[in-house]
Design an enzyme around this catalytic site. Structure first.
Site, PDB file in Angstrom:
ATOM      1  N   THR A  71      10.912  11.774 -33.259  1.00  0.00           N
ATOM      2  CA  THR A  71      10.027  12.940 -33.374  1.00  0.00           C
ATOM      3  C   THR A  71       9.071  12.711 -34.542  1.00  0.00           C
ATOM      4  OG1 THR A  71      11.667  14.424 -32.431  1.00  0.00           O
ATOM      5  CG2 THR A  71       9.971  15.443 -33.808  1.00  0.00           C
ATOM      6  N   ASN A 150      12.447   9.484 -20.401  1.00  0.00           N
ATOM      7  CA  ASN A 150      13.777   9.977 -20.775  1.00  0.00           C
ATOM      8  C   ASN A 150      14.457  10.769 -19.671  1.00  0.00           C
ATOM      9  OD1 ASN A 150      11.453  11.456 -21.814  1.00  0.00           O
ATOM     10  ND2 ASN A 150      12.904  13.017 -22.456  1.00  0.00           N
ATOM     11  N   GLN A 178      13.812   5.487 -25.533  1.00  0.00           N
ATOM     12  CA  GLN A 178      14.883   5.363 -24.536  1.00  0.00           C
ATOM     13  C   GLN A 178      15.102   3.925 -24.077  1.00  0.00           C
ATOM     14  OE1 GLN A 178      16.997   7.641 -23.565  1.00  0.00           O
ATOM     15  NE2 GLN A 178      16.050   9.469 -24.397  1.00  0.00           N
ATOM     16  N   SER A 199      14.484   5.300 -32.248  1.00  0.00           N
ATOM     17  CA  SER A 199      15.430   6.197 -32.896  1.00  0.00           C
ATOM     18  C   SER A 199      16.852   5.651 -32.772  1.00  0.00           C
ATOM     19  CB  SER A 199      15.319   7.554 -32.194  1.00  0.00           C
ATOM     20  OG  SER A 199      16.123   8.492 -32.830  1.00  0.00           O
ATOM     21  N   HIS A 201      19.888   6.969 -32.988  1.00  0.00           N
ATOM     22  CA  HIS A 201      21.013   7.614 -32.291  1.00  0.00           C
ATOM     23  C   HIS A 201      20.983   7.409 -30.776  1.00  0.00           C
ATOM     24  CE1 HIS A 201      19.206  11.525 -30.702  1.00  0.00           C
ATOM     25  NE2 HIS A 201      18.257  11.152 -31.531  1.00  0.00           N
ATOM     26  N   THR A 242      13.040   9.254 -50.903  1.00  0.00           N
ATOM     27  CA  THR A 242      14.151   8.330 -51.167  1.00  0.00           C
ATOM     28  C   THR A 242      14.784   7.900 -49.858  1.00  0.00           C
ATOM     29  OG1 THR A 242      14.524   9.427 -53.265  1.00  0.00           O
ATOM     30  CG2 THR A 242      16.366   8.127 -52.384  1.00  0.00           C
ATOM     31  N   CYS A 330      15.848  18.158 -25.376  1.00  0.00           N
ATOM     32  CA  CYS A 330      14.858  18.762 -26.267  1.00  0.00           C
ATOM     33  C   CYS A 330      14.102  19.908 -25.620  1.00  0.00           C
ATOM     34  CB  CYS A 330      13.859  17.713 -26.727  1.00  0.00           C
ATOM     35  SG  CYS A 330      14.681  16.317 -27.424  1.00  0.00           S
TER      36      CYS A 330
HETATM   37  N1  PMP Z   1      11.015  10.423 -27.471  1.00  0.00           N
HETATM   38  C1  PMP Z   1      11.870  10.330 -26.448  1.00  0.00           C
HETATM   39  C2  PMP Z   1      11.427   9.631 -25.198  1.00  0.00           C
HETATM   40  C3  PMP Z   1      13.151  10.873 -26.545  1.00  0.00           C
HETATM   41  O1  PMP Z   1      13.992  10.774 -25.519  1.00  0.00           O
HETATM   42  C4  PMP Z   1      13.529  11.517 -27.750  1.00  0.00           C
HETATM   43  C5  PMP Z   1      14.905  12.121 -27.915  1.00  0.00           C
HETATM   44  N2  PMP Z   1      15.295  12.976 -26.892  1.00  0.00           N
HETATM   45  C6  PMP Z   1      12.587  11.605 -28.788  1.00  0.00           C
HETATM   46  C7  PMP Z   1      11.346  11.041 -28.607  1.00  0.00           C
HETATM   47  C8  PMP Z   1      12.923  12.279 -30.087  1.00  0.00           C
HETATM   48  O2  PMP Z   1      13.782  11.467 -30.820  1.00  0.00           O
HETATM   49  P1  PMP Z   1      14.579  11.984 -32.107  1.00  0.00           P
HETATM   50  O3  PMP Z   1      15.780  12.685 -31.588  1.00  0.00           O
HETATM   51  O4  PMP Z   1      14.934  10.735 -32.830  1.00  0.00           O
HETATM   52  O5  PMP Z   1      13.669  12.837 -32.891  1.00  0.00           O
END
Ligand code: PMP
Length: 372
Positions: A71, A150, A178, A199, A201, A242, A330
Site C-alpha cells: 500500500t 489478486n 501477488q 510485500s 506478508h 528508523t 482489502c
Molecule cells: N497490491 C496487491 C495486488 C495486493 O494484493 C495487496 C494486498 N492485498 C496490496 C497491494 C497491499 O499490500 P499491503 O498489505 O502490503 O499493504
C-alpha cells in the site's frame, strides 16, 4: 482448518520467526547508529536482508527501498512521480483492476488536477497492450499496471508492456505483490520497469514490511521521485524513519527461502490448483463456473462461482473447515470492482469465492472438500 486465503496473507515460516527474534530482543540497535556492536549488527542484518530480496527480484541491492508494504509502495511511487514530474505532464495510465492502493491514489490525484486513464480489461482481467499504446499522450508521466491480479491470478504481459514503456521512454510501475515468491521474476529481463511494489506478508514473511524497487541509471543514481516520508534521510532519503530491523530481517529470510524454492513451490502450486479444480468439479459439477483463466496465471489462485449461492454465506459456512474469501480482503465489504470490470453481473459477483493456496498445503489436505 485448511487455510486457502493466501492472497490475503500467508503464515510466517518458522525459519523467518527464528531469524527475527534476536532483533526483537538483544539485537535492538538502530542501524543508523555507529561503532558499537548492536548498531553495527543491525546494519549488517539489514544489508544481508536487502541482498536476499535483491537476489529474489533480480535487481541491485541499492535499488530497493524498504517500506511498510505494498500500500505504501504504491502510494509512494504514484504520488511521488506525480509530484516530481508534474511540470512534464499530468497524465497517468492504469487499469480498472488494480488494488485499491493504486486506484484510490489515482482518484485522489484526479482531485488535484491529474488526468487518469483507467484501461479496460478482457474477460480474465488482462489489459490489451495495443489499447495501452493508443492511450499514451504527450503528457503521460507514468503507467502503472498490476503484474498478477489478486482476485483472478491472471498475469499481464509485462514483457510487452515493459518493451513499450522503454521504447516510449515512459516510467512503468508494476504492483507485483501477488506474484513475488510464486512465479519467477528477474527484473534484469524487464529494462522498461522503473518501479515495482512488493510485500513480505504475501510470501511467508512478516506483516508491515515491503519494498519498492526504484531503477538506477548507468551512474547508479535512483530515478528521482518526491519522497512520501521526509525526515532523517534513511533509505537514500526516499523513505525516512528508523528501519524496522526485525521486519526487514524477516522479509529477507522469507525472500531467501522463496528464492531457493521458487521452482519447486511454483510447480507444487500448479499441482495443488489442478487437484482442487478437479475435486470441485467432481463435487459441484454444473453448479460451478471458473472466472479465472487456466493459463498465464499465478499458480494456486482460483476464482469460482457457486451458481445461485451467496458467497458471503458460503464463506461463513465454510469457515470452520476452510478459510477462503469472497475476493480481496482489502475491499470485502463492497462487490468486487475486479469482477465487475471483467463483465460479471452482480449476481455472478455475489456468488464468487476465491481460493488461494500456498506451498505449505499438502495434496491430501484438499480432500477436506469431500466432507462438504
Ligand atoms: N497490491 C496487491 C495486488 C495486493 O494484493 C495487496 C494486498 N492485498 C496490496 C497491494 C497491499 O499490500 P499491503 O498489505 O502490503 O499493504
Amino acid at each position: 482448518m485448511l487455510y486457502l486465503d493466501n492472497s490475503a496473507t500467508t503464515k510466517i515460516l518458522p525459519e523467518v520467526k527464528d531469524a527475527m527474534l534476536p532483533y526483537l530482543m538483544e539485537e535492538f540497535g538502530n542501524p543508523s547508529s555507529k561503532y558499537y556492536s548492536i548498531a553495527e549488527n543491525a546494519k549488517s542484518a539489514v544489508k544481508e536482508a536487502r541482498h536476499s530480496l535483491a537476489s529474489l527480484l533480480g535487481c541491485k541491492d541499492s535499488e530497493l527501498i524498504f517500506t511498510s508494504g505494498s500500500t505504501e509502495s504504491n502510494n509512494m511511487i504514484i504520488k511521488g512521480v506525480a509530484d516530481y514530474y508534474s511540470e512534464h505532464g499530468n497524465h497517468i495510465i492504469t487499469t480498472k483492476v488494480e488494488h485499491p492502493s493504486v486506484l484510490e491514489t489515482c482518484r485522489y490525484l484526479e482531485t488535484k488536477g491529474f488526468d487518469v486513464t483507467y484501461l479496460n480489461v478482457d474477460s480474465f482481467g488482462r489489459i490489451d497492450v495495443e489499447e495501452l499504446k493508443g492511450s499514451i499522450k504527450d503528457t503521460t508521466i507514468l503507467i502503472s499496471i498490476i503484474w498478477g491480479n489478486n482476485e483472478l491470478g491472471s498475469l499481464n504481459d509485462i514483457e510487452m508492456i515493459s518493451t513499450l514503456c522503454e521504447e516510449q521512454n515512459i516510467f512503468l510501475h508494476s504492483d507485483a505483490t501477488q506474484v513475488i515468491g510464486k512465479a519467477e521474476i528477474n527484473l534484469s529481463d524487464y529494462p522498461g520497469i522503473t518501479f515495482l511494489s512488493c510485500s513480505s506478508h504475501k510470501f511467508h514473511g512478516p506483516k508491515g514490511i515491503g519494498a519498492t524497487f526504484i531503477k538506477q541509471d548507468q551512474y547508479e543514481i535512483l530515478t528521482q521521485i518526491t519522497p512520501l516520508l521526509h525526515g532523517g534521510g534513511q533509505e537514500q532519503g526516499i523513505r525516512s524513519g528508523t528501519l524496522a530491523v526485525h521486519n526487514i530481517v524477516g522479509m529477507g529470510k522469507a525472500a531467501e527461502l522463496a528464492h531457493k524454492h521458487i521452482k519447486a513451490n511454483s510447480q507444487k502450486l500448479t499441482i495443488l490448483e489442478n487437484r482442487l479444480v478437479q475435486i470441485l468439479q467432481e463435487k459441484f459439477g454444473n453448479h460451478l463456473h471458473f472466472n479465472n483463466d487456466s493459463k498465464d496465471k499465478i499458480p494456486g489462485v482460483i476464482s469460482v462461482q457457486f451458481k445461485g449461492i451467496n458467497n458471503e454465506l458460503l464463506v461463513k459456512k465454510l469457515a470452520p473447515l476452510i478459510a477462503a474469501s469472497t475476493g480481496s480482503a482489502c475491499s470485502s465489504s463492497k462487490p468486487s470492482h475486479v469482477l465487475a470490470a471483467i463483465g460479471l453481473s452482480i449476481d455472478e459477483v455475489r456468488s464468487t469465492i476465491r481460493f488461494s493456496i500456498s506451498s505449505l498445503v499438502e495434496i491430501e489436505d484438499l480432500e477436506i472438500f469431500k466432507r462438504l
